[in-house]
Design a protein around this motif. Structure first.
Motif, PDB file in Angstrom:
ATOM      1  N   ALA A 119       0.827  -1.207   0.000  1.00  0.00           N
ATOM      2  CA  ALA A 119       0.000   0.000   0.000  1.00  0.00           C
ATOM      3  C   ALA A 119       0.864   1.260   0.000  1.00  0.00           C
ATOM      4  CB  ALA A 119      -0.931  -0.004   1.215  1.00  0.00           C
ATOM      5  N   PHE A 120       1.920   1.272   0.803  1.00  0.00           N
ATOM      6  CA  PHE A 120       2.792   2.442   0.855  1.00  0.00           C
ATOM      7  C   PHE A 120       3.593   2.620  -0.440  1.00  0.00           C
ATOM      8  CE2 PHE A 120       2.647   2.037   5.632  1.00  0.00           C
ATOM      9  CZ  PHE A 120       2.001   3.244   5.831  1.00  0.00           C
ATOM     10  N   ALA A 121       3.869   1.538  -1.139  1.00  0.00           N
ATOM     11  CA  ALA A 121       4.704   1.620  -2.334  1.00  0.00           C
ATOM     12  C   ALA A 121       3.904   1.926  -3.594  1.00  0.00           C
ATOM     13  CB  ALA A 121       5.490   0.310  -2.511  1.00  0.00           C
ATOM     14  N   TRP A 122       2.698   1.339  -3.757  1.00  0.00           N
ATOM     15  CA  TRP A 122       2.029   1.397  -5.059  1.00  0.00           C
ATOM     16  C   TRP A 122       0.571   1.840  -5.009  1.00  0.00           C
ATOM     17  CZ3 TRP A 122       5.148   1.508  -8.910  1.00  0.00           C
ATOM     18  CH2 TRP A 122       6.367   0.829  -8.849  1.00  0.00           C
ATOM     19  N   MET A 123       0.087   2.266  -3.877  1.00  0.00           N
ATOM     20  CA  MET A 123      -1.299   2.727  -3.792  1.00  0.00           C
ATOM     21  C   MET A 123      -1.328   4.174  -3.319  1.00  0.00           C
ATOM     22  SD  MET A 123      -3.216  -0.630  -2.141  1.00  0.00           S
ATOM     23  CE  MET A 123      -4.832   0.180  -2.267  1.00  0.00           C
ATOM     24  N   ASP A 124      -2.158   4.957  -3.958  1.00  0.00           N
ATOM     25  CA  ASP A 124      -2.295   6.366  -3.592  1.00  0.00           C
ATOM     26  C   ASP A 124      -3.506   6.539  -2.673  1.00  0.00           C
ATOM     27  OD1 ASP A 124      -0.128   7.196  -5.143  1.00  0.00           O
ATOM     28  OD2 ASP A 124      -1.366   7.345  -6.950  1.00  0.00           O
ATOM     29  N   PHE A 125      -3.272   7.098  -1.502  1.00  0.00           N
ATOM     30  CA  PHE A 125      -4.357   7.394  -0.569  1.00  0.00           C
ATOM     31  C   PHE A 125      -3.944   8.601   0.271  1.00  0.00           C
ATOM     32  CE2 PHE A 125      -1.576   4.205   1.278  1.00  0.00           C
ATOM     33  CZ  PHE A 125      -1.295   4.691   2.540  1.00  0.00           C
ATOM     34  N   PRO A 126      -4.894   9.343   0.787  1.00  0.00           N
ATOM     35  CA  PRO A 126      -4.568  10.555   1.554  1.00  0.00           C
ATOM     36  C   PRO A 126      -3.718  10.240   2.787  1.00  0.00           C
ATOM     37  CG  PRO A 126      -6.896  10.504   0.979  1.00  0.00           C
ATOM     38  CD  PRO A 126      -6.347   9.160   0.623  1.00  0.00           C
ATOM     39  N   GLY A 127      -2.673  11.018   2.971  1.00  0.00           N
ATOM     40  CA  GLY A 127      -1.803  10.852   4.132  1.00  0.00           C
ATOM     41  C   GLY A 127      -0.834   9.697   4.043  1.00  0.00           C
ATOM     42  N   ARG A 128      -0.590   9.204   2.815  1.00  0.00           N
ATOM     43  CA  ARG A 128       0.302   8.055   2.686  1.00  0.00           C
ATOM     44  C   ARG A 128       1.709   8.376   3.158  1.00  0.00           C
ATOM     45  NH1 ARG A 128       2.143   5.843  -3.148  1.00  0.00           N
ATOM     46  NH2 ARG A 128       3.177   7.866  -3.030  1.00  0.00           N
ATOM     47  N   ASP A 129       2.279   9.480   2.684  1.00  0.00           N
ATOM     48  CA  ASP A 129       3.650   9.829   3.059  1.00  0.00           C
ATOM     49  C   ASP A 129       3.768  10.119   4.547  1.00  0.00           C
ATOM     50  OD1 ASP A 129       4.327   9.527   0.407  1.00  0.00           O
ATOM     51  OD2 ASP A 129       4.124  11.678  -0.059  1.00  0.00           O
ATOM     52  N   ALA A 130       2.765  10.806   5.107  1.00  0.00           N
ATOM     53  CA  ALA A 130       2.802  11.109   6.541  1.00  0.00           C
ATOM     54  C   ALA A 130       2.725   9.828   7.368  1.00  0.00           C
ATOM     55  CB  ALA A 130       1.653  12.047   6.904  1.00  0.00           C
ATOM     56  N   ALA A 131       1.883   8.902   6.942  1.00  0.00           N
ATOM     57  CA  ALA A 131       1.771   7.635   7.670  1.00  0.00           C
ATOM     58  C   ALA A 131       3.064   6.840   7.594  1.00  0.00           C
ATOM     59  CB  ALA A 131       0.609   6.822   7.114  1.00  0.00           C
ATOM     60  N   LEU A 133       6.055   8.097   7.290  1.00  0.00           N
ATOM     61  CA  LEU A 133       7.015   8.758   8.182  1.00  0.00           C
ATOM     62  C   LEU A 133       6.784   8.360   9.635  1.00  0.00           C
ATOM     63  CD1 LEU A 133       7.225  12.370   6.673  1.00  0.00           C
ATOM     64  CD2 LEU A 133       8.943  10.551   6.558  1.00  0.00           C
ATOM     65  N   VAL A 134       5.529   8.193  10.005  1.00  0.00           N
ATOM     66  CA  VAL A 134       5.228   7.729  11.363  1.00  0.00           C
ATOM     67  C   VAL A 134       5.783   6.326  11.585  1.00  0.00           C
ATOM     68  CG1 VAL A 134       3.372   7.099  12.952  1.00  0.00           C
ATOM     69  CG2 VAL A 134       3.192   9.194  11.604  1.00  0.00           C
ATOM     70  N   VAL A 135       5.623   5.466  10.580  1.00  0.00           N
ATOM     71  CA  VAL A 135       6.159   4.104  10.680  1.00  0.00           C
ATOM     72  C   VAL A 135       7.674   4.129  10.826  1.00  0.00           C
ATOM     73  CG1 VAL A 135       6.453   1.920   9.447  1.00  0.00           C
ATOM     74  CG2 VAL A 135       4.236   3.063   9.436  1.00  0.00           C
ATOM     75  N   VAL A 136       8.334   4.968  10.025  1.00  0.00           N
ATOM     76  CA  VAL A 136       9.792   5.084  10.132  1.00  0.00           C
ATOM     77  C   VAL A 136      10.190   5.632  11.497  1.00  0.00           C
ATOM     78  CG1 VAL A 136      11.829   6.221   9.175  1.00  0.00           C
ATOM     79  CG2 VAL A 136      10.067   5.328   7.642  1.00  0.00           C
ATOM     80  N   GLY A 137       9.420   6.583  12.003  1.00  0.00           N
ATOM     81  CA  GLY A 137       9.717   7.133  13.319  1.00  0.00           C
ATOM     82  C   GLY A 137       9.588   6.112  14.438  1.00  0.00           C
ATOM     83  N   LEU A 138       8.701   5.139  14.279  1.00  0.00           N
ATOM     84  CA  LEU A 138       8.541   4.102  15.295  1.00  0.00           C
ATOM     85  C   LEU A 138       9.754   3.180  15.390  1.00  0.00           C
ATOM     86  CD1 LEU A 138       4.816   3.079  14.715  1.00  0.00           C
ATOM     87  CD2 LEU A 138       5.745   4.416  16.611  1.00  0.00           C
ATOM     88  N   PHE A 173       5.968  -4.441  17.738  1.00  0.00           N
ATOM     89  CA  PHE A 173       7.298  -3.855  17.630  1.00  0.00           C
ATOM     90  C   PHE A 173       8.099  -4.435  16.476  1.00  0.00           C
ATOM     91  CE2 PHE A 173       6.347  -2.186  21.735  1.00  0.00           C
ATOM     92  CZ  PHE A 173       7.116  -1.042  21.840  1.00  0.00           C
ATOM     93  N   GLY A 174       7.602  -5.470  15.831  1.00  0.00           N
ATOM     94  CA  GLY A 174       8.279  -5.992  14.648  1.00  0.00           C
ATOM     95  C   GLY A 174       7.783  -5.395  13.350  1.00  0.00           C
ATOM     96  N   LEU A 175       6.569  -4.820  13.357  1.00  0.00           N
ATOM     97  CA  LEU A 175       5.987  -4.297  12.125  1.00  0.00           C
ATOM     98  C   LEU A 175       6.724  -3.085  11.549  1.00  0.00           C
ATOM     99  CD1 LEU A 175       2.134  -4.661  12.655  1.00  0.00           C
ATOM    100  CD2 LEU A 175       3.569  -5.816  10.966  1.00  0.00           C
ATOM    101  N   PRO A 176       7.146  -2.098  12.341  1.00  0.00           N
ATOM    102  CA  PRO A 176       7.796  -0.925  11.724  1.00  0.00           C
ATOM    103  C   PRO A 176       8.992  -1.283  10.847  1.00  0.00           C
ATOM    104  CG  PRO A 176       7.219  -0.428  13.980  1.00  0.00           C
ATOM    105  CD  PRO A 176       6.947  -1.887  13.786  1.00  0.00           C
ATOM    106  N   PHE A 177       9.902  -2.096  11.369  1.00  0.00           N
ATOM    107  CA  PHE A 177      11.066  -2.474  10.560  1.00  0.00           C
ATOM    108  C   PHE A 177      10.656  -3.322   9.365  1.00  0.00           C
ATOM    109  CE2 PHE A 177      14.328  -5.665   9.560  1.00  0.00           C
ATOM    110  CZ  PHE A 177      15.347  -4.832   9.136  1.00  0.00           C
ATOM    111  N   ALA A 178       9.694  -4.227   9.570  1.00  0.00           N
ATOM    112  CA  ALA A 178       9.256  -5.097   8.475  1.00  0.00           C
ATOM    113  C   ALA A 178       8.623  -4.281   7.353  1.00  0.00           C
ATOM    114  CB  ALA A 178       8.271  -6.139   9.005  1.00  0.00           C
ATOM    115  N   ILE A 179       7.772  -3.335   7.698  1.00  0.00           N
ATOM    116  CA  ILE A 179       7.138  -2.484   6.679  1.00  0.00           C
ATOM    117  C   ILE A 179       8.180  -1.654   5.957  1.00  0.00           C
ATOM    118  CG2 ILE A 179       5.538  -0.565   6.328  1.00  0.00           C
ATOM    119  CD1 ILE A 179       3.911  -1.659   8.662  1.00  0.00           C
TER     120      ILE A 179
END
Length: 299
Positions: A119-131, A133-138, A173-179
């Protein structure tokens, strides 16, 4: 009028890249010598593991009296007494608890992370980049600061000390790095493949299952190996969130440590018993990893 002709440095006249010092040394020594040296280095690297194995096959009294290398002159000292004592206790139950924690965690992390990464790589939806960044911040959030809040939440939900509670904590706690890992891999997939599938009328879930997931096998296999090993060898989360009846092997071995004296017989035998499944899983997925790279390569 004289003409000046530039001379290319030796080795670069044909446009070939300059060879490094290591490759020159390999050519001079020969591949056979290099292989022998690598085998010797590998054997030297395994010496501590061999010593731990010998310690696990001797009694605690013998280990305290002499070094493990004396086994070559006293092979009669080898015994499986420590393994029998360990298997006769609660180790078997803790082994299955570890399996019940590690396998669901690995499957859930891979499944959820793969869908989120697509979804983050190939789907366009509102707030994708912000979401994202939150995942990377985690990724930089330490586990320790969440222990007390999550323990309070688990207590209110009635799952503190249970295996599902431990699994949920590892998944969270495993999802952020995996995503993050899978998203960066999925971005490298050629967009023409996805566009061709969309032109054929394939829905997003069909594109994910038939195109993205097969091409992502190398990254998914790597993630599965690392996630499995992280959870299998974890002790901090087990100490906090698993009670005595649901404790994995790491917590069980920690509980068997003696207050006084050495306990290498228990720790060494438990360490080798806990290595069986990770070794099988690693070698199986290593072969699958190579096959996935060859099958998912794009020319």
């Amino acid at each position: 009028m004289t003409s000046v002709t530039a001379t290319a440095p030796k080795g670069l006249e044909s446009g070939a890249p300059r060879r490094g010092v290591l490759s020159k040394i390999v050519d001079r020594l020969g591949s056979g010598v290099v292989q022998v040296v690598m085998v010797l280095l590998g054997l030297f690297w395994l010496v501590p593991t061999l010593g731990l194995l010998v310690v696990s096959l001797r009694t605690n009294q013998v280990n305290n009296a002499e070094g493990w290398w004396t086994v070559f002159t006293k092979p009669a000292e080898l015994t499986i007494q420590s393994y029998q004592s360990l298997l006769g206790g609660g180790f078997t139950a803790s082994f299955w608890n570890t399996v019940l924690i590690t396998v669901p965690t690995t499957i859930l992390v891979i499944g959820i992370a793969a869908m989120a990464a697509y979804a983050f790589a190939w789907m366009d939806f509102p707030g994708r980049d912000a979401a994202f960044l939150v995942v990377v911040g985690l990724l930089i959030v330490p586990i320790q600061i969440a222990l007390i809040p999550v323990a309070t939440l688990y207590g209110n939900a009635g799952i503190f000390g249970t295996i599902p509670g431990v699994v949920l904590f590892h998944v969270a706690f495993g999802l952020p790095f995996a995503i993050f890992l899978l998203r960066n891999f999925f971005v490298g997939i050629p967009a023409s493949l996805l566009e061709a599938a969309r032109m054929d009328g394939a829905p997003e879930w069909k594109i994910f299952v038939s195109v993205v997931f097969p091409l992502g096998k190398p990254a998914i296999a790597s993630l599965g190996i690392f996630q499995f090993l992280w959870v299998w060898n974890d002790m901090l989360i087990a100490l906090v969130f698993a009670d005595t009846g649901n404790q994995p092997m790491t917590k069980y071995l920690q509980s068997q440590m003696r207050q006084f004296g050495s306990n290498m017989d228990i720790l060494s035998s438990g360490a080798f018993l806990s290595l069986i499944i990770p070794l099988i899983m690693f070698f199986a997925f290593q072969r699958y990893f190579v096959q996935g790279m060859m099958a998912g390569s794009v020319k």
